[in-house]
Enzyme design. Structure first.
Site, PDB file in Angstrom:
ATOM      1  N   ARG A 278       0.535   3.706  -3.210  1.00  0.00           N
ATOM      2  CA  ARG A 278      -0.134   4.984  -2.938  1.00  0.00           C
ATOM      3  C   ARG A 278       0.870   6.119  -2.720  1.00  0.00           C
ATOM      4  O   ARG A 278       0.737   7.192  -3.301  1.00  0.00           O
ATOM      5  CB  ARG A 278      -1.033   4.870  -1.703  1.00  0.00           C
TER       6      ARG A 278
ATOM      7  N   GLU B 150       0.831  -1.212   0.000  1.00  0.00           N
ATOM      8  CA  GLU B 150       0.000   0.000   0.000  1.00  0.00           C
ATOM      9  C   GLU B 150       0.863   1.259   0.000  1.00  0.00           C
ATOM     10  O   GLU B 150       0.539   2.243  -0.653  1.00  0.00           O
ATOM     11  CB  GLU B 150      -0.956   0.011   1.207  1.00  0.00           C
TER      12      GLU B 150
ATOM     13  N   THR C  88      -1.052   0.923 -10.261  1.00  0.00           N
ATOM     14  CA  THR C  88      -2.361   0.351  -9.932  1.00  0.00           C
ATOM     15  C   THR C  88      -3.214   1.296  -9.088  1.00  0.00           C
ATOM     16  O   THR C  88      -4.395   1.045  -8.887  1.00  0.00           O
ATOM     17  CB  THR C  88      -2.204  -1.019  -9.228  1.00  0.00           C
TER      18      THR C  88
ATOM     19  N   GLU D 233     -12.520   0.378  -9.748  1.00  0.00           N
ATOM     20  CA  GLU D 233     -12.220  -0.539 -10.862  1.00  0.00           C
ATOM     21  C   GLU D 233     -13.258  -0.521 -11.970  1.00  0.00           C
ATOM     22  O   GLU D 233     -12.911  -0.678 -13.151  1.00  0.00           O
ATOM     23  CB  GLU D 233     -12.023  -1.970 -10.336  1.00  0.00           C
TER      24      GLU D 233
ATOM     25  N   ASP E 123      -5.069  -9.871  -8.102  1.00  0.00           N
ATOM     26  CA  ASP E 123      -5.369  -8.902  -9.165  1.00  0.00           C
ATOM     27  C   ASP E 123      -4.199  -8.165  -9.825  1.00  0.00           C
ATOM     28  O   ASP E 123      -3.779  -8.495 -10.948  1.00  0.00           O
ATOM     29  CB  ASP E 123      -6.400  -7.888  -8.638  1.00  0.00           C
TER      30      ASP E 123
END
Ligand code: DMJ
Length: 587
Positions: free
Chosen positions: A227, A223, A575, A487, A356
């Site tokens: 991010r 994360e 992502t 998404e 994913d």
């Protein structure tokens, strides 16, 4: 006597000439074998090793990075203030200028002060975002403005109550710190830039420059990478303000500790102060495939722009390892992997949670590095083949979905998260990863899966898609909450770019309207506890709502040049929807 003195003088002169000739030759040889690789040229193999135009695989690149005598340890790495973005002409011999004299800017302190004098612009005039490009048609213009208004509403609520904290809880009007890195600020920087919000950008940048500190705290490696590191790097990519790269390098150095395992597979949590890493107990000590395989874009980009190849080396080694393993289904990877043994520890395969974005990054690292690396392209195409053969399934009402596989048996559910897959397939087609009839097939899969994602919204009473749906054999809501996830609109945006079919703009607008109706409250935006009934609100404004959901919607109604996805100025989204400029590792 005179003869002897004259003889000695002649001998000394001859010796001097010989020594200076030897020194000249030796220095030349040293330059040939120890080239200065300018930071902006990482990944661009210069003619000292390869003739211009030679195709170089990443295996060769990695080999070179391993053997290059200029390979740097952390302490030897090129100071950020020496980074020079000027392109170097391939045919021009590298000047023997030492790195320190290459800088164009006065050197900035390497560490940000805890308090005291702010280090804002490192000698440069601060950059301002430009107004976003205007859509051709009035409908899109109005929709673009409506999305910008939504972003401003979210930002102002966060700014007023929680500025500097990670996230706003808009119902209870509280703030929380999860990573303690001003998450909403860093995740929002590039959206603010693309929307042309000058004052907001200046305030956010100043906070990064003066207040962003990486504390001694255990955080999620994944994360934080997608991010915070991703947010800093894309802010640097768009604005070219050095402060973002300075912070990114500091963070990248701390995060790199996660790779210090027997196999080089990173662990899931890392303390940014002590640099100790560990895996949570609920995985049985394993790392997650989505977490070990969704950091390569950020680390490769960091290497490219700092000139320190170690970030790329560590992260790309993970792909080599995964490629070498025997998989239960070709191209498909179980979600748990032990960083000590290097082996998979379960048999669950999914394009949803915990699997994913690993698949997404196989395609994107290929694009980011100039579409030259055949290994990553093969791994991506094998995964799409595996997905098509083993996971792709049609519901009783004719909706295509990606089932999970549990010990070889299909689980007929699909996460909202899986909606990244049609976006990925469309991006691959846009970038020519497949051609001809196979490109048609990939695009058709993308359209079919995107339709299911849209129907998750359209068939829900609130018009908002659930966290996951079941197929028994028709689609029904499984987990009813909505976390402001991006998404589905990501898929709509990529399908719009790939097809230019206006239906995607219309579908996206309906989805945005539903979010406006049910998630927008006086104090920002909140997720829903139950998409069957918008009344039950959650109490969290996720940073990815500002980083991703609103950015995809904004771009859906903006001209393509707001953010090109192919061609010479192509950007690749990490992502978390942070755009990074692609480069060619071989040109
Ligand atoms: C984001 O942090 C990223 O998109 C990640 O890949 C998946 N989860 C969230 C959004 O749902």
């Amino acid at each position: 006597m005179i003869t002897r003195v004259l003889g000695a003088i002649v001998a000394i002169m001859a010796l001097t000439i010989l020594v200076s000739f030897w020194l000249t030759q030796n220095r030349g040889a040293h330059q040939t074998h120890s080239p200065f690789v300018p930071p902006s040229e990482f990944g661009v193999i210069k003619s000292q090793h390869h003739h211009p135009g030679t195709r170089v695989s990443y295996a060769q690149l990695k080999e070179m990075m391993n053997t290059n005598p200029r390979r740097q340890t952390e302490d030897e790495s090129i100071p950020i203030d020496d980074i020079n973005d000027e392109p170097i002409d391939d045919d021009t011999p590298a000047p023997p200028t030492p790195p320190r004299q290459r800088q164009r800017q006065p050197p900035a302190p390497r560490d940000q002060p805890k308090t005291g004098t702010p280090v804002l612009y490192e000698g440069k005039v601060p950059q301002k975002p430009r107004a976003p490009p205007r859509p051709d048609d009035e409908v899109s213009r109005q929709r673009q403005l409506a999305v910008i208004d939504g972003f401003k509403h979210a930002w102002r609520a966060y700014d007023a109550r929680c500025f500097g904290k990670d996230e706003l809880h808009p119902v209870s009007n509280r703030c929380s710190d999860w990573l303690s890195q001003g998450l909403t600020i860093v995740d929002s920087l590039d959206t603010i830039w693309l929307m042309g919000l000058t004052d907001e950008f200046a305030k956010a940048r100043d906070w990064v420059a003066n207040s962003l500190q990486f504390q001694s705290k255990g955080v999620s490696f994944f994360e934080t990478t997608i991010r915070v590191l991703g947010g800093l790097l894309s802010a640097y990519d768009l604005s070219r303000e050095q402060v973002f790269l300075t912070k990114a390098k500091d963070l990248g150095d701390r995060l790199s500790a996660a790779f210090e395992t027997p196999t080089g597979l990173p662990r899931g949590e890392v303390n940014l102060g002590t640099r100790h890493s560990n895996n949570p107990s609920w995985t049985g000590g394993a790392s997650l495939i989505a977490e070990v395989g969704t950091v390569q874009l950020e680390f490769a980009y960091l290497s490219k722009h700092t000139g320190d190849p170690s970030y790329a080396q560590k992260s790309l080694k993970v792909y080599d390892h995964l490629d070498s393993l025997t998989k239960p289904r070709k191209g498909l990877y179980p979600i748990y992997i032990d960083p000590n043994s290097g082996q998979f520890t379960n048999q669950k395969i999914t394009f949803g949670a915990m699997g994913d974005s690993f698949y997404e990054y196989l395609l994107k690292i290929w694009i980011l590095t100039g579409k030259k690396n055949d290994q990553y392209k093969r791994m991506y195409l094998e995964s799409v083949d595996g997905m098509r053969e083993h996971l792709l399934t049609k519901s009783s009402e004719g909706l295509w979905y990606l089932a999970d596989l549990e010990n070889g048996h299909k689980q007929h559910k699909m996460d909202h998260l899986v909606c990244f897959a049609p976006a990925m397939l469309a991006l691959g087609v846009i970038n020519g990863v497949v051609e001809g009839a196979e490109a048609e097939r990939h695009l058709q899969m993308a359209k079919d899966l995107c339709e299911t994602c849209y129907q998750m919204y359209a068939t829900s009473p609130t018009g908002i898609g659930a966290e996951y749906v079941n197929f028994n054999p028709s689609m029904s809501i499984g987990a009813a909450e909505y976390h402001l996830r991006p998404e589905a609109v990501e898929a709509i945006f990529l399908l719009w770019r790939a097809t230019k079919d206006n239906k995607y703009r219309e579908q996206g607008w309906k989805m945005f309207q539903a979010i406006e109706q049910h998630c927008r409250i006086g104090n920002g935006y909140t997720g829903l506890s139950n998409v069957r009934n918008g009344a039950a609100k959650q109490d969290k404004m996720e940073s990815f709502f500002l980083a991703e959901t609103l950015k995809y919607l904004f771009l859906l109604y903006s001209p393509d040049d707001a953010l090109p996805l192919d061609g010479p100025n192509a950007k690749v989204f990490n992502t978390e929807c942070h755009p990074l400029g692609a480069w060619d590792i071989t040109s």
